[in-house]
Scaffold this active site. Structure first.
Site, PDB file in Angstrom:
ATOM      1  N   ASP B  29       0.839  -1.188   0.000  1.00 27.57           N
ATOM      2  CA  ASP B  29       0.000   0.000   0.000  1.00 27.57           C
ATOM      3  C   ASP B  29       0.882   1.248   0.000  1.00 27.57           C
ATOM      4  O   ASP B  29       1.652   1.468   0.932  1.00 27.57           O
ATOM      5  CB  ASP B  29      -0.875  -0.030   1.264  1.00 27.57           C
ATOM      6  N   ASP B  30       0.793   2.024  -1.057  1.00 24.75           N
ATOM      7  CA  ASP B  30       1.542   3.290  -1.154  1.00 24.75           C
ATOM      8  C   ASP B  30       3.054   3.095  -1.177  1.00 24.75           C
ATOM      9  O   ASP B  30       3.799   4.045  -0.899  1.00 24.75           O
ATOM     10  CB  ASP B  30       1.205   4.252  -0.002  1.00 24.75           C
ATOM     11  N   CYS B  69      -5.604   4.050  -4.112  1.00 20.89           N
ATOM     12  CA  CYS B  69      -5.724   2.677  -3.627  1.00 20.89           C
ATOM     13  C   CYS B  69      -6.845   1.879  -4.258  1.00 20.89           C
ATOM     14  O   CYS B  69      -6.658   0.737  -4.645  1.00 20.89           O
ATOM     15  CB  CYS B  69      -5.983   2.622  -2.130  1.00 20.89           C
ATOM     16  N   HIS B 107     -10.964  -3.341   0.820  1.00 16.40           N
ATOM     17  CA  HIS B 107     -11.141  -2.018   0.215  1.00 16.40           C
ATOM     18  C   HIS B 107     -11.995  -2.005  -1.054  1.00 16.40           C
ATOM     19  O   HIS B 107     -11.832  -1.139  -1.916  1.00 16.40           O
ATOM     20  CB  HIS B 107      -9.761  -1.388  -0.072  1.00 16.40           C
ATOM     21  N   ASP B 254       0.119  -0.769  -4.848  1.00 19.81           N
ATOM     22  CA  ASP B 254      -1.150  -0.333  -5.439  1.00 19.81           C
ATOM     23  C   ASP B 254      -1.092   1.041  -6.094  1.00 19.81           C
ATOM     24  O   ASP B 254      -1.952   1.389  -6.896  1.00 19.81           O
ATOM     25  CB  ASP B 254      -2.273  -0.374  -4.396  1.00 19.81           C
ATOM     26  N   ASN B 255      -0.083   1.829  -5.737  1.00 19.06           N
ATOM     27  CA  ASN B 255       0.127   3.132  -6.382  1.00 19.06           C
ATOM     28  C   ASN B 255       1.454   3.669  -5.895  1.00 19.06           C
ATOM     29  O   ASN B 255       2.117   3.057  -5.040  1.00 19.06           O
ATOM     30  CB  ASN B 255      -1.020   4.101  -6.111  1.00 19.06           C
TER      31      ASN B 255
END
Lengths: 488, 488
Positions: B29-30, B69, B107, B254-255
């Site tokens: 995540d991130d 996300c 999510h 995810d990004n």
């Protein structure tokens, strides 16, 4: 003169201890930290250098002594150069029985008294200055190329660099010189020091025909690929001759990527701020790899703060010599870091001209001065930090922060974007430590005598030794020395 | 419903062909491209991920589907979520005999109809939303943590995250869940799909006590180090159980790194421009590694343009399944790239909300729109491109360039700093090619139905299934759905 304490190597050899290792220093020109795959270049086009790292030790925190080549940009009309009072590594190695060769750019003065063979080298193939202009303008002399004592031709005349296509065979010639020298030394069982100072990545960047157009990164990448290929061939040659375990090889660059030449002729400083000519990390943090199979653990990574100046002391240590004791030596012996993984506590100083701009202690870096480049240059489109702008940090005025230095934590913030708060406990505690280091540095500083502040057109490479044989002597103008200033 | 053509695996097994591989997807995540040592993070603190790369394949050009996300930031009061009409990977794998587990963040909607066990998963340990607030404010429900169908507690109450110190054991819990699941599946000889969706690198970043303070990079780095350690343990576990050669593992994020949380709680996008929430390379280019010992050549590097959407088609291909034929599938099968080193020509589209902002074809990227973030946000100190400012590129207005897109060559200029001249032959030729790709894309585009544009406080996680047993049911307010907009 040298007061090096010589370990009697003949005695050592007689007693059967290992022969002293050969030393090979591969020094690149304007190559940035982020130009190697191993350092995150996103095209990953340096398989040989990456393999060198995977077989040796990668240095993450290795610094140039200055954000410029020489350490100052030295055009041909500079009168000065390396002084006889300076003791160079090859002078000391020579006394220990080494044969020393420089291949490529010397850049420590082009007048007769500065000739590398007068400063400890036994052989030279290359040029005294950088390979840029005057590009075949006969009104000013093109840079000569020397073999040993005499010139054998000039750039753009006898050693072509096609400015339109970027084609030049120089890196191939330098490679062959290196392979031949290594073979000759191995055959004669003589230890050697090879200083391979390659400038294909300095604008105007060049590559040979075989490499042109092969990189995703354009012409700059072509030059990097040819250098990468050449380094691979040098290492394989050492292995083939069976002397790799007796040859210490170190690869690094002379300063950060020249972002003023990007994107076509400039490299990458990865995540770091700005580039060549600045004292931000992009200007001085360098790619660095030590390679010595059988001695350096393969695939190791060192966080030792290192400097190109350390290669003097480290090379002496390798050979069993002591550095001169009659003067302050700034470099340290990196062998404990390289061979035993030790971390030696030492600061790094960032100079621009005579000004100590910044200092690094541990993971902290304090800027006493900030300056990218002048408003005057900037307004003409010259930008040392293209696309980057950190308010109060990438300043176009020379801003003094000596009272309250700008402090960065390079672990959390390698890009120097977030100065610590002056009011924080962290700032207060760290600056106490750094202030003491700076004070000691200033107290023990012995200022050098400027060598690069007088210019005279008469001293240019008009008539280098050997020019008569080639019919390439040019007539110098009348001597007219004057003070000159090179922005740094 | 799925029209997947099932290869009869039972027949395959009966005939003695290899068992279909397990599939493990490790989604961060991130985490940014530049956060791994293998991608040039200057502290080199990810030895296990770097080793995963050296044993597998590193993707240099792998993209998130969106710079956010979920793909939109979904607070708890969002009414929508994943629709039943969508066919998820675990739904198809289930039909092929796979047991599917999600560990970590889902999510894709937190209301009962969106529950992962209603969408193909057999087991779940984790939470439906991100682990940030409301931080134990009982006026709004804390995010629940589920085991399978029912909640077993809430963040900040039962699953502590100390916002002051950053301490939380969640990554350790998620690691143990993964190891246990793998052991159970191996014991039962059942093929499995494990989706390990870890959010320790999403602000507020966290790490367990053992890892806190161990990174040079601060708390963010501590989280990365714990994830790195966990990935190493998962891979070693597969090896110890003797199933590594029958388990395909893919690691990505995810990004891009959330630079708005830097330097203390945000990661690094290496040499790329801007970060999360933007369609510059820093927002969408991701670290990516494929690992499958005995199948993927160790230490290989792929320049295949890949997308996280490809993992759907690729996973089906691994198992011998076809993607559904009743709809447009955006992802491609990466196996030819992974197993045979092929390069498949395909574009990458960069979306922000419903707007196609940019497209990449080969090494060229054309921006049809530019936008970092609004002047309004920027004036409040919210900056998606801190320290970076490329004139006309990192714009604070949404600027359309559809007539003359801004074109970059990502090989020469990975940092998107030097748009090509509109008048150049290169620009003209490349844009002809790109325009055709964009035209075809727009012609075949089937717009989705927005799921995330209605909000209602009543749908928040007040009373998740299982809350009664724990005495943790909260009383929802009266339903009051209204249109809502999330900036992206």
């Amino acid at each position: 003169m040298a007061r090096a304490v010589l370990v009697p190597l003949w005695l050592c050899w007689a007693l059967g201890c290992a022969a002293p290792p050969n030393v090979v220093l591969l020094l690149m020109d304007d190559m940035g930290w982020g130009d190697l795959g191993a350092f995150g270049e996103p095209s990953k086009e340096t398989p040989n250098l990456d393999q060198m790292a995977s077989e040796g030790m990668l240095f993450l925190d290795f610094y140039a002594a200055n954000p410029l080549c020489s350490p100052s940009y030295t055009p041909q009309d500079i009168v000065g150069g390396i002084q006889d009072s300076e003791i160079l590594l090859p002078e000391l190695l020579k006394k220990a029985g080494y044969t020393n060769k420089i291949i490529g750019k010397w850049h420590l003065g082009h007048r007769p008294q500065f000739h590398p063979l007068k400063h400890g080298f036994d052989e030279w193939f290359g040029s005294p200055n950088c390979h840029f202009g005057p590009y075949d303008n006969r009104a000013l002399p093109n840079i000569p190329v020397y073999r040993d004592w005499e010139m054998i031709g000039r750039y753009y005349e006898d050693f072509k660099i096609d400015l339109r296509t970027g084609e030049a065979n120089l890196t191939q010639i330098y490679l062959q010189e290196a392979l031949d020298f290594i073979s000759k030394q191995q055959a004669s069982q003589q230890p050697f020091f090879l200083y391979w100072a390659i400038d294909a990545t300095h604008a105007p960047v060049y590559a040979s025909k075989h490499f042109l157009g092969t990189s995703q990164r354009g012409r700059y990448g072509d030059a990097v690929r040819e250098i990468d290929d050449s380094v691979g061939k040098i290492l394989k040659h050492l292995q083939k001759l069976g002397i790799s375990e007796n040859t210490f090889v170190f690869f690094t660059s002379d300063n950060g990527a020249a972002l003023i030449s990007a994107p076509k002729q400039g490299g990458s400083n990865g995540p770091f701020l700005c580039g060549k000519q600045t004292t931000f990390e992009g200007g001085m943090r360098e790619p660095a790899i030590a390679w010595w199979p059988g001695h350096i653990p393969a695939g190791s990574v060192s966080r030792q703060l290192g400097s190109v100046m350390d290669l003097f002391t480290t090379s002496l240590s390798l050979v069993g010599l002591q550095p001169p004791s009659d003067r302050q030596i700034d470099g340290i012996d990196l062998l404990p870091a390289i061979l035993q993984g030790k971390l030696i506590d030492r600061p790094i100083f960032y100079y621009r001209g005579n000004e100590m701009m910044a200092v690094r202690v541990g993971l902290y870096k304090a800027h006493y001065w900030t300056w990218s480049n002048s408003w005057e240059d900037y307004s003409k489109g010259i930008d040392f930090c293209p696309g980057q702008n950190v308010s109060g940090v990438t300043t176009h005025l020379q801003e003094e922060h000596s009272t309250l230095p700008l402090l960065f934590h390079l672990g959390r913030d390698p890009g120097e974007k977030y100065p610590l708060s002056f009011a924080s406990d962290e700032y207060q505690g760290v600056m106490r430590r750094i202030s003491a280091v700076v004070q000691q540095h200033k107290d023990t500083m012995v200022p050098g005598v400027p060598q690069l502040n007088v210019c005279d057109k008469a001293v240019m490479n008009w008539s280098p030794p050997g020019c008569e044989k080639l019919g390439k002597c040019l007539k110098p103008p009348k001597s007219d020395p004057k003070k000159c200033f090179w922005s740094h």
